[in-house]
Structures are given as structure tokens and as C-alpha cells.
Enzyme design. Structure first.
Site, PDB file in Angstrom:
ATOM      1  N   CYS A 123      19.461  -5.075 110.273  1.00 17.03           N
ATOM      2  CA  CYS A 123      20.317  -5.498 109.184  1.00 17.03           C
ATOM      3  C   CYS A 123      21.322  -4.255 108.408  1.00 17.03           C
ATOM      4  O   CYS A 123      22.199  -4.702 107.680  1.00 17.03           O
ATOM      5  CB  CYS A 123      19.473  -5.935 108.145  1.00 17.03           C
ATOM      6  N   HIS A 125      22.889  -5.285 101.004  1.00 17.87           N
ATOM      7  CA  HIS A 125      22.071  -6.213 102.112  1.00 17.87           C
ATOM      8  C   HIS A 125      21.745  -7.285 101.312  1.00 17.87           C
ATOM      9  O   HIS A 125      20.633  -7.130 100.441  1.00 17.87           O
ATOM     10  CB  HIS A 125      21.260  -5.274 102.917  1.00 17.87           C
ATOM     11  N   ASN A 134      19.035 -14.492 104.154  1.00 22.35           N
ATOM     12  CA  ASN A 134      19.177 -13.374 104.817  1.00 22.35           C
ATOM     13  C   ASN A 134      19.902 -13.485 105.993  1.00 22.35           C
ATOM     14  O   ASN A 134      19.336 -13.878 107.042  1.00 22.35           O
ATOM     15  CB  ASN A 134      17.903 -12.775 104.723  1.00 22.35           C
TER      16      ASN A 134
HETATM   17  N1  ACO Z   1       5.842 -20.708 100.226  1.00 21.31           N
HETATM   18  C1  ACO Z   1       4.472 -20.693  99.679  1.00 21.31           C
HETATM   19  N2  ACO Z   1       3.880 -19.726  99.679  1.00 21.31           N
HETATM   20  C2  ACO Z   1       4.134 -18.857 100.486  1.00 21.31           C
HETATM   21  C3  ACO Z   1       5.266 -18.588 101.184  1.00 21.31           C
HETATM   22  C4  ACO Z   1       6.253 -19.634 100.991  1.00 21.31           C
HETATM   23  N3  ACO Z   1       7.231 -19.669 101.572  1.00 21.31           N
HETATM   24  N4  ACO Z   1       5.381 -17.612 101.853  1.00 21.31           N
HETATM   25  C5  ACO Z   1       4.031 -16.701 101.740  1.00 21.31           C
HETATM   26  N5  ACO Z   1       3.381 -17.677 100.759  1.00 21.31           N
HETATM   27  C6  ACO Z   1       2.190 -17.409 100.151  1.00 21.31           C
HETATM   28  C7  ACO Z   1       1.197 -16.353 101.322  1.00 21.31           C
HETATM   29  O1  ACO Z   1       0.500 -17.293 102.062  1.00 21.31           O
HETATM   30  C8  ACO Z   1       0.203 -15.792 100.059  1.00 21.31           C
HETATM   31  O2  ACO Z   1      -0.738 -16.804  99.833  1.00 21.31           O
HETATM   32  P1  ACO Z   1      -2.234 -16.529  99.739  1.00 21.31           P
HETATM   33  O3  ACO Z   1      -2.331 -15.408  98.507  1.00 21.31           O
HETATM   34  O4  ACO Z   1      -2.918 -17.758  99.429  1.00 21.31           O
HETATM   35  O5  ACO Z   1      -2.483 -15.578 100.939  1.00 21.31           O
HETATM   36  C9  ACO Z   1       1.335 -15.666  98.778  1.00 21.31           C
HETATM   37  O6  ACO Z   1       2.214 -16.685  98.946  1.00 21.31           O
HETATM   38  C10 ACO Z   1       1.736 -14.502  98.393  1.00 21.31           C
HETATM   39  O7  ACO Z   1       2.027 -13.913  99.815  1.00 21.31           O
HETATM   40  P2  ACO Z   1       2.966 -12.621  99.826  1.00 21.31           P
HETATM   41  O8  ACO Z   1       3.262 -12.127 101.405  1.00 21.31           O
HETATM   42  O9  ACO Z   1       1.875 -11.479  99.171  1.00 21.31           O
HETATM   43  O10 ACO Z   1       4.092 -12.649  98.810  1.00 21.31           O
HETATM   44  P3  ACO Z   1       4.997 -11.830  98.005  1.00 21.31           P
HETATM   45  O11 ACO Z   1       5.098 -11.973  96.398  1.00 21.31           O
HETATM   46  O12 ACO Z   1       4.774 -10.311  98.723  1.00 21.31           O
HETATM   47  O13 ACO Z   1       6.486 -12.412  98.469  1.00 21.31           O
HETATM   48  C11 ACO Z   1       8.070 -11.950 100.211  1.00 21.31           C
HETATM   49  C12 ACO Z   1       6.789 -12.393  99.921  1.00 21.31           C
HETATM   50  C13 ACO Z   1       9.111 -12.787  99.323  1.00 21.31           C
HETATM   51  C14 ACO Z   1       8.606 -11.884 101.702  1.00 21.31           C
HETATM   52  C15 ACO Z   1       8.242 -10.244  99.647  1.00 21.31           C
HETATM   53  O14 ACO Z   1       7.327  -9.682 100.007  1.00 21.31           O
HETATM   54  C16 ACO Z   1       9.761  -9.877  99.859  1.00 21.31           C
HETATM   55  O15 ACO Z   1      10.519  -9.907  99.110  1.00 21.31           O
HETATM   56  N6  ACO Z   1       9.642  -9.008 100.930  1.00 21.31           N
HETATM   57  C17 ACO Z   1      10.683  -8.110 101.293  1.00 21.31           C
HETATM   58  C18 ACO Z   1      11.217  -9.165 102.413  1.00 21.31           C
HETATM   59  C19 ACO Z   1      12.691  -9.131 102.719  1.00 21.31           C
HETATM   60  O16 ACO Z   1      13.562  -9.096 102.026  1.00 21.31           O
HETATM   61  N7  ACO Z   1      12.908  -8.746 103.833  1.00 21.31           N
HETATM   62  C20 ACO Z   1      14.100  -8.406 104.503  1.00 21.31           C
HETATM   63  C21 ACO Z   1      14.631  -7.113 104.605  1.00 21.31           C
HETATM   64  S1  ACO Z   1      14.765  -6.484 106.069  1.00 21.31           S
HETATM   65  C22 ACO Z   1      15.664  -7.556 106.769  1.00 21.31           C
HETATM   66  O17 ACO Z   1      16.456  -8.097 106.472  1.00 21.31           O
HETATM   67  C23 ACO Z   1      15.479  -7.921 108.276  1.00 21.31           C
END
Ligand code: ACO
Length: 320
Positions: free
Chosen positions: A108, A242, A272
Site C-alpha cells: 500500500c 492511505h 482499501n
Molecule cells: N463482520 C462482523 N463481524 C466481524 C467481521 C465482519 N466483517 N470481521 C470480524 N468480525 C468479528 C470477529 O470475528 C470477532 O468476533 P469474535 O469476538 O466473536 O471472535 C469480532 O468481530 C472482533 O474482531 P476483531 O478482529 O478484534 O475486530 P477489530 O475491532 O480489531 O476490527 C479491523 C477489525 C476492522 C480489521 C481492525 O482491526 C482494523 O481496522 N485493522 C486495521 C486494518 C487495516 O486497515 N488494514 C489495512 C492497512 S494495510 C493495507 O492497506 C494492506
């Protein structure tokens, strides 16, 4: 260096959060509150090379240049259908260009790396007008049964044309060996000599690790490039981050003590799109007439590797 033209191109199919919820255990509420994303454009019948070429043609038109005026083409891309020739060669062919061309992959962060390489080519006297095309199809990297990743991404292409100038005030890129937090592994063609079992591993992301690294590195990189440019954070008119996640953008704005209004975004519409996200946003702002002569912009990106990069650019409206 200065940017004299921008362009972008998107697939025609719009995939909304509600559509995702029809085949995945997810909801518009979960996706919107965690990421800010409402919809994304997803490749169906298109080929990425055609989106890349369309974005490039629009950037050239915006710059008032023809393909034969271009001295070098850099394409930033993580994956596309062609292992070879490079995406840059395919764009070159579509444009009927006549210059050398190369692909880079800094995930990215590719656009910032491409700007830095372009500046080095200019400084070495090897090129004056350079076309940078960032084209990505991350929707072909994810497992569409994995709600943790597939809801986050969209496809698209963004391009810029740069020429010589004094408008790139500071730039930096980094890489930390943190390869396991964001990774996709593919199986290549079999050979009679490979005996081990091989399996495709679609994109895996340790969301919280990526989140932590993204916000801390973006805040650090932005402070460094702004200081290197002899400016204060408050002097910056717009911060183009980004477009991975609205919460990351808001967190970085908070860490810098800056108003969220200074952080334009379109992640809500495109998801993204990896290295294409900043040039796509830049083109959207340019087309809307929101970029003014002399404005100071910060661009900041982070991605797999873990790569990061940022720069300070003074926007110029003259093309010479
Ligand atoms: N819909 C519903 N529930 C979901 C989803 C979804 N799409 N995805 C995950 N969950 C659930 C999980 O299974 C978990 O359930 P559980 O507690 O029963 O196990 C719960 O939601 C919490 O999951 P987490 O992974 O802890 O959720 P989090 O609050 O961390 O959010 C997210 C996840 C949005 C991916 C966050 O970690 C984030 O924003 N990370 C940065 C990701 C990013 O921006 N990456 C790109 C940057 S680098 C690049 O561009 C390649």
C-alpha cells in the site's frame, strides 16, 4: 518535482455492505462502525491493465502531455493476472509510449516509493516527465468466505504525471521486517522437482497489529517529513492518508492534534485499494477543484512489509 496531472479509473460494479451481508455473517453497522467503508468497486469483467491504462490516459490528458512526452513509466502493483510482462509494459503498450517502464511492489506504500524513485530519476538527469500508475485488485487476494478481510478491500487505479520542479519538499520511506502481520502466499506452477505439499494462502491480516503499526508509523513519518520540510504540522493544508480505514485516519488526526476536516477521505466509497488509494483521492480532489496553488499537502501510507512512507508536496496549478 511537481505533479502536473492526475487521473483514475474504477471497476463498474458497486458492492455495498448490505450486499456483503447477503452472503456473509456481517452487517452494514459492523463494517461502517469499524472501518467507515459503505461500498467498494469490485473487478468483474474488467482487466486491471485496462483500468491502469485508463487512469494513465486521464492523467496525461490532465497534464496536457502525450504518451511520447513521457520519459519513464512506474507502475505500483501488488498482484494482477500477468506475472510477466509487467503491468508497466502493458500500460506502455496501451498508450503506445516509447520510454523504459518498470513495476514496483511496496504494497500500500507503493505510491510514496514511486514518487521517491521518480525524484531520484529526475535528479540523476535520467527522466523529466514521469508517469506513475498505481493499479490494484486486492479483491483477488482475499478469501471471500473470510469476513475479517474481504469486507475491507476494493479495486481501482490512480495515476499522476510528474515533471521537474521544486514542489516535493521532503520525502521518506521505511521498511520494518514484520512480514507475518499482512501476507498472501500463492502456489506457483508445479515442477517435477517440488515434492513438498503447497497450498494457496489467501490474504491474512492481523487486524489489530496492523492498526497499531499503521497509526504509530503514520504519525511518526508525518512529523518527520514536516520537520524536514522546515514546516510545522499546523502549516499543512491537507493530509492525504492511505485510505485503509476511517478509524486509522481519525486516530492519526487525533495524534497530530489536527482537525479531521484537514483529512479528506473516500474510503467510504472505495474501501482499501492498496497503493491506488492516495492517487485516486488526489485525482478526486483535483477534479473537484479542491487543490489550490501553493497548498501544502502531506501524503502518508503504510502497508505489508511493513512498509511506510510520507512526503510533503506543495500543490502547483501551472503545468510548466
Ligand atoms: N463482520 C462482523 N463481524 C466481524 C467481521 C465482519 N466483517 N470481521 C470480524 N468480525 C468479528 C470477529 O470475528 C470477532 O468476533 P469474535 O469476538 O466473536 O471472535 C469480532 O468481530 C472482533 O474482531 P476483531 O478482529 O478484534 O475486530 P477489530 O475491532 O480489531 O476490527 C479491523 C477489525 C476492522 C480489521 C481492525 O482491526 C482494523 O481496522 N485493522 C486495521 C486494518 C487495516 O486497515 N488494514 C489495512 C492497512 S494495510 C493495507 O492497506 C494492506
Amino acid at each position: 518535482m511537481k505533479i502536473i496531472g492526475t487521473g483514475s479509473a474504477h471497476p463498474s460494479f458497486t458492492l455495498t455492505n448490505d450486499m456483503l451481508a447477503s452472503f456473509l455473517e456481517t452487517s452494514d453497522e459492523w463494517i461502517t462502525s469499524r472501518t467507515g467503508i459503505k461500498q467498494r468497486q469490485v473487478i468483474t469483467d474488467e482487466e486491471l491493465k485496462d483500468l491502469a491504462a485508463d487512469a494513465a490516459k486521464r492523467a496525461l490528458q490532465n497534464a496536457g502531455l502525450s504518451p511520447r512526452d513521457i520519459d519513464f513509466i512506474i507502475c505500483s502493483n501488488v498482484v494482477n493476472e500477468y506475472a510477466t510482462p509487467s503491468l508497466a509494459c502493458l500500460v506502455h503498450e496501451a498508450l503506445d509510449a516509447s520510454c523504459p517502464s518498470v513495476d514496483i511492489n511496496a504494497a500500500c506504500t507503493g505510491f510514496i516509493y514511486a514518487l521517491q524513485i521518480a525524484e531520484a530519476y529526475q535528479k540523476a538527469g535520467m527522466a523529466k516527465n514521469i508517469l506513475i500508475v498505481c493499479a490494484e485488485e486486492p479483491t483477488r487476494m482475499v478469501d471471500w468466505n473470510d469476513r475479517r478481510t474481504c469486507v475491507l478491500f476494493g479495486d481501482g487505479a490512480g495515476a499522476v504525471v510528474v515533471t521537474e520542479g521544486d514542489n516535493l519538499k521532503a520525502i521518506k520511506t521505511t521498511n520494518t521486517s514484520l512480514t507475518e502481520v499482512l501476507v498472501e502466499k500463492r502456489v506457483l506452477e508445479p515442477t517435477p522437482f517440488i515434492k513438498k505439499e503447497e497450498v494457496n494462502k489467501p490474504l491474512f491480516m492481523s487486524g489489530q497489529e496492523v492498526f497499531k503499526n499503521a497509526v504509530s508509523s503514520a504519525a511518526r513519518d508525518i512529523k518527520e517529513v514536516v520537520a524536514k520540510a522546515g514546516l510545522q504540522i499546523a502549516d499543512i493544508d491537507l493530509f492525504l492518508l492511505h485510505q485503509a480505514n476511517m478509524r486509522i485516519v481519525e486516530f492519526v488526526a487525533h495524534m497530530l492534534g489536527e482537525d479531521k476536516l484537514k483529512f479528506p477521505h473516500n474510503v467510504e466509497n472505495y474501501g482499501n485499494t492498496s497503493s491506488a488509494s492516495i492517487p485516486m483521492l488526489l485525482d478526486e480532489l483535483n477534479a473537484q477543484g479542491k487543490l489550490k496553488n501553493g497548498q501544502k499537502l502531506v501524503l502518508s501510507a503504510f502497508g505489508a512489509g511493513f512498509t511506510t512512507g510520507a512526503c510533503v508536496l506543495e500543490w502547483a496549478t501551472d503545468k510548466n
